[in-house]
Motif scaffolding. Structure first.
Motif, PDB file in Angstrom:
ATOM      1  N   THR A  21      -2.888  -1.822   1.618  1.00 55.76           N
ATOM      2  CA  THR A  21      -2.540  -3.093   2.560  1.00 55.76           C
ATOM      3  C   THR A  21      -1.844  -3.852   1.833  1.00 55.76           C
ATOM      4  OG1 THR A  21      -4.858  -2.887   3.197  1.00 55.76           O
ATOM      5  CG2 THR A  21      -3.881  -4.640   4.037  1.00 55.76           C
ATOM      6  N   GLU A  22      -0.311  -3.883   3.297  1.00 51.79           N
ATOM      7  CA  GLU A  22       0.615  -4.916   2.527  1.00 51.79           C
ATOM      8  C   GLU A  22       1.541  -4.373   1.357  1.00 51.79           C
ATOM      9  OE1 GLU A  22      -1.244  -9.103   1.373  1.00 51.79           O
ATOM     10  OE2 GLU A  22      -1.194  -8.929   4.120  1.00 51.79           O
ATOM     11  N   GLN A  23       1.250  -3.284   1.508  1.00 53.06           N
ATOM     12  CA  GLN A  23       2.050  -2.789   0.028  1.00 53.06           C
ATOM     13  C   GLN A  23       2.705  -1.742   0.274  1.00 53.06           C
ATOM     14  OE1 GLN A  23      -0.106  -2.464  -3.899  1.00 53.06           O
ATOM     15  NE2 GLN A  23      -0.127  -4.795  -4.226  1.00 53.06           N
ATOM     16  N   PHE A  24       3.738  -1.335  -0.200  1.00 52.40           N
ATOM     17  CA  PHE A  24       4.516  -0.380  -0.066  1.00 52.40           C
ATOM     18  C   PHE A  24       5.128   0.675  -1.761  1.00 52.40           C
ATOM     19  CE2 PHE A  24       4.723  -2.513   3.889  1.00 52.40           C
ATOM     20  CZ  PHE A  24       4.350  -2.166   5.053  1.00 52.40           C
ATOM     21  N   ARG A  25       5.437   1.205  -1.188  1.00 51.95           N
ATOM     22  CA  ARG A  25       6.316   2.179  -2.573  1.00 51.95           C
ATOM     23  C   ARG A  25       7.464   2.920  -2.574  1.00 51.95           C
ATOM     24  NH1 ARG A  25       3.834   4.413  -6.940  1.00 51.95           N
ATOM     25  NH2 ARG A  25       2.292   3.845  -5.785  1.00 51.95           N
ATOM     26  N   LEU A  26       8.451   2.447  -3.512  1.00 49.18           N
ATOM     27  CA  LEU A  26       9.712   2.778  -2.929  1.00 49.18           C
ATOM     28  C   LEU A  26      10.418   4.490  -4.031  1.00 49.18           C
ATOM     29  CD1 LEU A  26      12.739   2.876  -2.804  1.00 49.18           C
ATOM     30  CD2 LEU A  26      13.063   0.863  -4.373  1.00 49.18           C
ATOM     31  N   LEU A  27      10.538   5.328  -4.039  1.00 46.86           N
ATOM     32  CA  LEU A  27      10.766   6.419  -4.479  1.00 46.86           C
ATOM     33  C   LEU A  27      12.627   6.795  -4.483  1.00 46.86           C
ATOM     34  CD1 LEU A  27       8.677   8.975  -3.081  1.00 46.86           C
ATOM     35  CD2 LEU A  27       8.034   7.499  -5.196  1.00 46.86           C
TER      36      LEU A  27
END
Length: 817
Positions: free
Chosen positions: A612-618
């Motif tokens: 929730t409300e968080q994303f991940r950058l690779l």
């Protein structure tokens, strides 16, 4: 306000004493960043306690894009060994966070003084001004640093005045030695006091909230909702508590009769054991099975940080359980066995009431931090909570772990939608928890009210997104130790905080506090298990009467200081228009989120949903050139992004923006659309948008030295119509950049419209130059208004840099339908 105050000073010397959680780190960072951007400083050092080194490093890198190295006893040899031959530390690493424990030694202090930069920030500055060998060395270091009249020095503390007048004026003397003369003076109109008001600022959370209400900025601090929960020492657990008290009395009588010299040791053991018993069965077992070392002196026992909760100017404390075993006896083994048997929810009323309260908090969507005094208690609570709440992510963070390990364990909890952190006071200073947690539970009462404020301030602080933070105090309703601490110490601190708006630390007097606590600890419990008010702490309160009088005196002095040092000449509302323009130019959180999502998608590295409300950058999927630049900023592994806290100046956003701008100006760039023609219902006549980059040179003189800065902005210029065009460049034009197409155009028609737009621009070059000159004038007016509000000194001018860069051209054709 601190930034405005800094701009008024040729050499910045400030004592920023704002309340816990108001944002002293950010305030100091803003000043340092401003000085760097102006070109007035190139190097910066932050001096802070060891447990704050990592936090400062992260804040400077993530909030101000300042690449920072940490200089500690462990890291210094490696950092200096890796320096190129003949290159100084601050030449190679212009921004350094330095552990005070490392730099205070004679050898390191002398070396640091020879290389110290032109700007120094000192966090928890009150720990450098009091008596004591370690603190005296710190104060000597700061004195020597301050002797350079051109060195910028910022002192940060939430507790500038703890009743120690000498320590307070020692701090002030670092700003200007003349301020030492103010000790004992009370006249508000004294010219020296008026001068001090230019260097000293102390704001309460209430002050910030009132200003935000006046300006219409509703992003104030959350409501701090406080509650108290009690539990009775009933059944087997109550019998065990009584047995421990009886054991302490019998031990005292026996020791005093045979070994009068060990009386102080008995009192220490009594407090240690009863405090551990009140904490948890696990802590009780640790205390009962750890033998006291009777070779230590009385003074060493009096100041043992395993028992107390830190002093007003230094809250460092050891979360190991204090020893309490003095004799090997059968009765002692019986107590140990009983403590082990009582472990668990069924027989532990304190743990049971915690679980009931946690159920309510989790049901309402809160994420709690449970603060315990001892390591054994933290692990005990965690073990049982994991059994009761199997769907929640739960972990314990204690002083067993390094600062880096603590941070990693805290961040790991972000993976859970329902999470509980159990921590000792190793996290009550230095680790920001507001991004993950919204409630605080004092499982163990602290014996120092400042500690409670520090715990709650980890969650209820600048950047907390929740509108409400819950803070709960849990105590035994018929536990005399809890009763004394609650009614005689904590209630007093709370009353002072309500009266003044900030907490005044309790004066130091270990001997009196210990004596009063012992008297309270050995009080008989009532068989009716009455509430705390049923105890008569008259004798203990009488012992503490002199301390209470000094505490009240400290309150009166703090109130007088607020009156004398009040900031009456600086009005933040004078620069509010510029602040609002800046906020608009930088964009909202939604703008930042849209940009990062769009940029990463275009660069073949779309963000992954983490929670929730968080994303991940690779980063590994990004172009190589961009990966290398991000790696230089410390972003070389998968990055978790919370758009509630990600801001425009974060390294990720800055590097993405720079990379896209540079590649968009290269021929054949496939990433950014520099030109387009589209049909839309957003316009009723042909409208051409020209996205421009304007550059302005700001020149000024400060301290008789010339400085130059480059200011850069993007602006959209619109030509509405072509025969008699109406030129527009106000904020509303930016909205047209996001208009929605309502029809398609053939490629030939699009090419024709773009050629026409470019020819039209070449036919009106005066529009670009006039716009650049007008923006330069506007920037100068804004610049002058801010500097005049800050009573800044020096000469300054702004000139436009020509020609103007045309970044993009977009033709909007009205939809005939």
């Amino acid at each position: 306000m601190p930034l405005l105050m800094a701009m008024r000073l040729s050499t910045v010397r400030l004592l920023i004493a704002d309340d816990v959680g108001v944002g002293k780190t950010i305030e100091a960072g803003l000043i340092a960043r401003e000085l760097m951007d102006r070109g007035e400083i190139r190097r910066l050092a932050v001096l802070c306690p060891p447990h704050l080194v990592e936090q400062w490093q992260n804040e400077l890198e993530n909030r101000f894009n300042l690449q920072t190295v940490a200089l500690t006893s462990a890291s210094a040899p490696r950092i200096e060994r890796d320096l190129p031959h003949g290159v100084g530390l601050f030449d190679y690493h212009p921004v350094v966070v330095v552990s005070l424990d490392y730099v205070k030694s004679e050898r390191h202090r002398a070396h640091f003084l020879t290389i110290a930069p032109e700007c120094v920030i000192v966090d928890e500055a009150h720990t450098c001004a009091s008596s004591g060998q370690g603190r005296q060395l710190r104060f000597q270091l700061l004195q020597q640093l301050s002797q350079n009249p051109e060195r910028h020095l910022m002192l940060l503390t939430a507790t500038p005045h703890s009743g120690d007048e000498t320590a307070f004026y020692n701090l002030l003397s670092l700003l200007d030695p003349r301020f030492q003369e103010l000790q004992g003076h009370t006249t508000a109109n004294d010219s020296l006091r008026l001068e001090l008001a230019r260097h000293f600022v102390q704001r309460r959370r209430k002050d910030i909230a009132e200003w935000q209400a006046e300006t219409g900025d509703g992003r104030g601090f959350p409501r701090r909702m406080k509650a108290e929960i009690t539990y009775p020492l009933s059944g087997d657990w109550g019998a065990f508590f009584d047995a421990v008290q009886n054991y302490c009395r019998e031990l005292a009588e026996d020791i005093e009769a045979r070994e009068a010299g060990h009386a102080r040791l008995v009192w220490y053991a009594t407090l240690a054991l009863l405090r551990c018993v009140a904490s948890s069965p696990a802590a009780a077992v640790k205390a009962l099975t750890t033998r006291l070392d009777n070779t230590l002196s009385d003074n060493e026992w009096l100041t043992d940080e395993r028992l107390y909760d830190g002093e007003a100017d230094d809250l460092d404390s050891n979360d190991l359980e204090p020893p309490a075993q003095m004799v090997h006896a059968g009765h002692l083994q019986t107590l140990i066995g009983e403590a082990e048997r009582l472990s668990g929810q069924a027989d532990d009323p304190k743990l049971a009431v915690l679980i009931l309260h946690l159920r309510e908090l989790l049901k309402e969507g809160f994420h709690p931090v449970v603060f315990c005094r001892y390591i054994a208690t933290a692990h005990y609570v965690t073990e049982h909570l994991k059994k009761v709440f199997p769907k929640a992510v739960i972990d314990a963070v204690t002083g067993e772990y390094t600062p880096e390990e603590r941070r990693e364990r805290v961040e790991a909890l972000s993976e859970g939608d329902s999470r509980i952190l159990v921590a000792t006071d190793c996290l009550s200073e230095g680790i920001n928890l507001q991004h993950l947690f919204t409630a605080v539970i004092h499982y163990d009462l602290a014996w120092n009210p400042t500690r409670h404020e520090q715990r709650e301030g980890r969650v209820d602080r600048f950047g907390q997104q929740a509108p409400e933070v819950r803070c709960t105090m849990l105590y035994g309703q018929d536990n005399p130790v809890d009763g004394f601490v609650l009614n005689v110490i904590l209630r007093k601190g709370e009353a002072i905080e309500k009266e003044l708006g900030v907490l005044v630390p309790m004066p130091e007097d270990e001997a009196r506090i210990k004596q009063a606590l012992v008297k309270a600890a050995l009080m008989k419990r009532s068989n009716t298990h009455t509430a705390q008010l049923g105890f008569d702490f008259g004798e203990s309160e009488q012992i503490l009467a002199p301390l209470q009088a000094r505490w009240q005196d400290a309150l009166q002095k703090a109130k007088a200081n607020r009156t004398v040092f009040a900031q009456r000449r600086i009005r933040p509302d004078e620069v509010l228009p510029e602040w609002q323009k800046e906020q608009q130019a930088l964009g909202t959180q939604a703008d930042v989120q849209r940009f990062v999502h769009s940029a990463c998608s275009r660069l073949n590295a779309p963000l992954e949903k983490a929670r929730t409300e968080q994303f991940r950058l690779l980063p590994q999927h990004l172009p190589e050139a961009l990966r290398l630049r991000l790696a230089d900023e410390g972003i070389n592994e998968a990055l978790t992004i919370d758009f509630n806290t990600l801001h425009r100046s974060h390294p990720l956003v800055t590097v993405l923006a720079d990379y896209l701008l540079e590649t968009s100006l290269a021929d054949g760039s496939p990433i950014a659309a520099r030109c387009a023609a589209t049909i839309t219902d957003a316009v009723d006549v042909v409208t051409t948008l020209y996205l421009l980059r304007l550059r302005h040179q700001i020149s000024y003189v400060r301290r008789r030295e010339p400085f130059q800065m480059m200011a850069e902005e993007t602006i959209t210029l619109a030509a509405r119509g072509r025969n008699q065009p109406e030129w527009l460049s106000d904020v509303s034009v930016n909205a047209l950049l996001e208009c929605t197409p309502t029809g398609n155009m053939p490629s030939e028609g699009e090419q024709r419209e773009l050629r026409t737009a470019l020819d039209f621009l070449r036919a009106h070059p005066q529009q670009l130059e006039a716009l650049a000159q007008n923006r330069a004038v506007t920037l100068l007016e804004d610049h002058r208004r801010v500097r005049e509000a800050a009573r800044d000194v020096g000469q300054y001018s702004v000139s436009a840099c020509l020609p103007v860069d045309v970044i993009g051209v977009y033709v909007l054709l009205p939809d005939a339908l």
